[in-house]
Scaffold this motif. Structure first.
Motif, mmCIF file in Angstrom:
data_model
loop_
_atom_site.group_PDB
_atom_site.id
_atom_site.type_symbol
_atom_site.label_atom_id
_atom_site.label_comp_id
_atom_site.label_asym_id
_atom_site.label_seq_id
_atom_site.Cartn_x
_atom_site.Cartn_y
_atom_site.Cartn_z
ATOM 1 N N MET A 195 47.254 63.945 62.508
ATOM 2 C CA MET A 195 46.778 63.216 61.348
ATOM 3 C C MET A 195 47.610 63.568 60.103
ATOM 4 S SD MET A 195 43.318 62.047 60.170
ATOM 5 C CE MET A 195 42.882 61.593 58.556
ATOM 6 N N ILE A 196 47.863 64.858 59.899
ATOM 7 C CA ILE A 196 48.653 65.271 58.739
ATOM 8 C C ILE A 196 50.058 64.691 58.843
ATOM 9 C CG2 ILE A 196 49.689 67.249 57.568
ATOM 10 C CD1 ILE A 196 47.167 68.827 58.238
ATOM 11 N N PHE A 197 50.638 64.745 60.044
ATOM 12 C CA PHE A 197 51.984 64.194 60.231
ATOM 13 C C PHE A 197 52.003 62.703 59.913
ATOM 14 C CE2 PHE A 197 55.137 62.070 62.912
ATOM 15 C CZ PHE A 197 56.282 62.641 62.382
ATOM 16 N N THR A 198 50.965 61.985 60.313
ATOM 17 C CA THR A 198 50.883 60.545 60.042
ATOM 18 C C THR A 198 50.838 60.283 58.538
ATOM 19 O OG1 THR A 198 49.681 60.237 62.108
ATOM 20 C CG2 THR A 198 49.570 58.453 60.528
ATOM 21 N N ASN A 199 50.066 61.066 57.813
ATOM 22 C CA ASN A 199 49.978 60.889 56.359
ATOM 23 C C ASN A 199 51.298 61.206 55.678
ATOM 24 O OD1 ASN A 199 47.309 60.089 56.458
ATOM 25 N ND2 ASN A 199 46.522 62.159 56.208
ATOM 26 N N ILE A 200 51.957 62.260 56.121
ATOM 27 C CA ILE A 200 53.258 62.619 55.545
ATOM 28 C C ILE A 200 54.277 61.532 55.860
ATOM 29 C CG2 ILE A 200 55.181 64.255 55.671
ATOM 30 C CD1 ILE A 200 53.024 66.463 56.079
ATOM 31 N N LYS A 201 54.289 61.072 57.104
ATOM 32 C CA LYS A 201 55.227 60.004 57.486
ATOM 33 C C LYS A 201 54.994 58.766 56.636
ATOM 34 C CE LYS A 201 56.868 57.146 61.220
ATOM 35 N NZ LYS A 201 56.616 56.594 62.533
ATOM 36 N N ARG A 202 53.737 58.419 56.402
ATOM 37 C CA ARG A 202 53.399 57.245 55.593
ATOM 38 C C ARG A 202 53.955 57.374 54.179
ATOM 39 N NH1 ARG A 202 49.282 56.555 52.373
ATOM 40 N NH2 ARG A 202 48.082 58.249 53.293
ATOM 41 N N LEU A 203 53.923 58.588 53.616
ATOM 42 C CA LEU A 203 54.472 58.809 52.275
ATOM 43 C C LEU A 203 55.951 58.432 52.200
ATOM 44 C CD1 LEU A 203 52.877 62.255 51.332
ATOM 45 C CD2 LEU A 203 52.363 60.021 50.323
ATOM 46 N N PHE A 204 56.673 58.657 53.285
ATOM 47 C CA PHE A 204 58.106 58.391 53.307
ATOM 48 C C PHE A 204 58.463 56.984 53.775
ATOM 49 C CE2 PHE A 204 58.056 62.967 53.171
ATOM 50 C CZ PHE A 204 59.159 63.270 52.386
ATOM 51 N N THR A 205 57.525 56.291 54.390
ATOM 52 C CA THR A 205 57.861 54.984 54.969
ATOM 53 C C THR A 205 57.124 53.797 54.366
ATOM 54 O OG1 THR A 205 56.230 55.278 56.742
ATOM 55 C CG2 THR A 205 58.493 56.001 57.197
ATOM 56 N N GLU A 206 56.011 54.031 53.692
ATOM 57 C CA GLU A 206 55.203 52.922 53.177
ATOM 58 C C GLU A 206 55.997 52.025 52.214
ATOM 59 O OE1 GLU A 206 50.642 52.300 51.844
ATOM 60 O OE2 GLU A 206 51.678 53.997 50.928
ATOM 61 N N HIS A 207 56.612 52.607 51.200
ATOM 62 C CA HIS A 207 57.380 51.797 50.255
ATOM 63 C C HIS A 207 58.616 51.163 50.903
ATOM 64 C CE1 HIS A 207 59.325 50.236 46.746
ATOM 65 N NE2 HIS A 207 60.361 51.036 46.952
ATOM 66 N N PRO A 208 59.453 51.929 51.631
ATOM 67 C CA PRO A 208 60.590 51.262 52.288
ATOM 68 C C PRO A 208 60.149 50.091 53.183
ATOM 69 C CG PRO A 208 60.926 53.619 52.335
ATOM 70 C CD PRO A 208 59.523 53.381 51.806
ATOM 71 N N ASP A 209 59.063 50.266 53.923
ATOM 72 C CA ASP A 209 58.543 49.169 54.743
ATOM 73 C C ASP A 209 58.167 47.967 53.886
ATOM 74 O OD1 ASP A 209 58.797 50.622 57.083
ATOM 75 O OD2 ASP A 209 56.661 51.145 57.215
ATOM 76 N N SER A 210 57.593 48.218 52.711
ATOM 77 C CA SER A 210 57.136 47.125 51.854
ATOM 78 C C SER A 210 58.285 46.302 51.288
ATOM 79 C CB SER A 210 56.268 47.659 50.698
ATOM 80 O OG SER A 210 57.064 48.285 49.706
ATOM 81 N N VAL A 211 59.485 46.877 51.274
ATOM 82 C CA VAL A 211 60.651 46.141 50.792
ATOM 83 C C VAL A 211 61.590 45.770 51.934
ATOM 84 C CG1 VAL A 211 60.538 47.031 48.437
ATOM 85 C CG2 VAL A 211 61.896 48.265 50.152
ATOM 86 N N GLY A 212 61.102 45.881 53.165
ATOM 87 C CA GLY A 212 61.858 45.430 54.333
ATOM 88 C C GLY A 212 63.012 46.340 54.721
ATOM 89 N N GLU A 213 62.878 47.634 54.466
ATOM 90 C CA GLU A 213 63.937 48.577 54.790
ATOM 91 C C GLU A 213 63.384 49.759 55.565
ATOM 92 O OE1 GLU A 213 66.468 47.787 50.665
ATOM 93 O OE2 GLU A 213 65.218 49.569 50.833
#
Length: 90
Positions: free
Chosen positions: A1-19
């Motif tokens: 769960m912690i790893f998922t939250n940390i991963k989301r911090l690094f990928t949420e914005h790039p995903d939102s801009v298609g990168e």
């Protein structure tokens, strides 16, 4: 769960801009490098008003166009931002 939250911090914005994270890091790094050059041109212009009269504004304009073009291709022609190039309205 912690790893998922940390991963989301690094990928949420790039995903939102298609990168991916790495693509976003390269694009953001490219913008940072260009803005650094613009800042150097402004500093030189402050001391030598005849030098680099339009360099920084040209760099910022180019970066803005890159950002708007990338946004339009990512969101499609029907996005609210499509075709807008004026920073006051975009």
């Amino acid at each position: 769960m912690i790893f998922t939250n940390i991963k989301r911090l690094f990928t949420e914005h790039p995903d939102s801009v298609g990168e991916t994270y790495l693509e976003h890091m390269c694009v953001a790094g490219s913008f940072a490098g260009n803005l650094f050059l613009a800042a150097l041109a402004c500093a030189a212009h402050a001391v030598l008003p005849f030098a680099f009269e339009k360099t920084a504004s040209r760099i910022v304009h180019t970066l803005y166009q890159r950002m708007v073009t990338h946004r339009d291709t990512r969101n499609g022609a029907n996005s609210p931002e499509h075709g807008k190039t004026d920073p006051q309205t975009a």
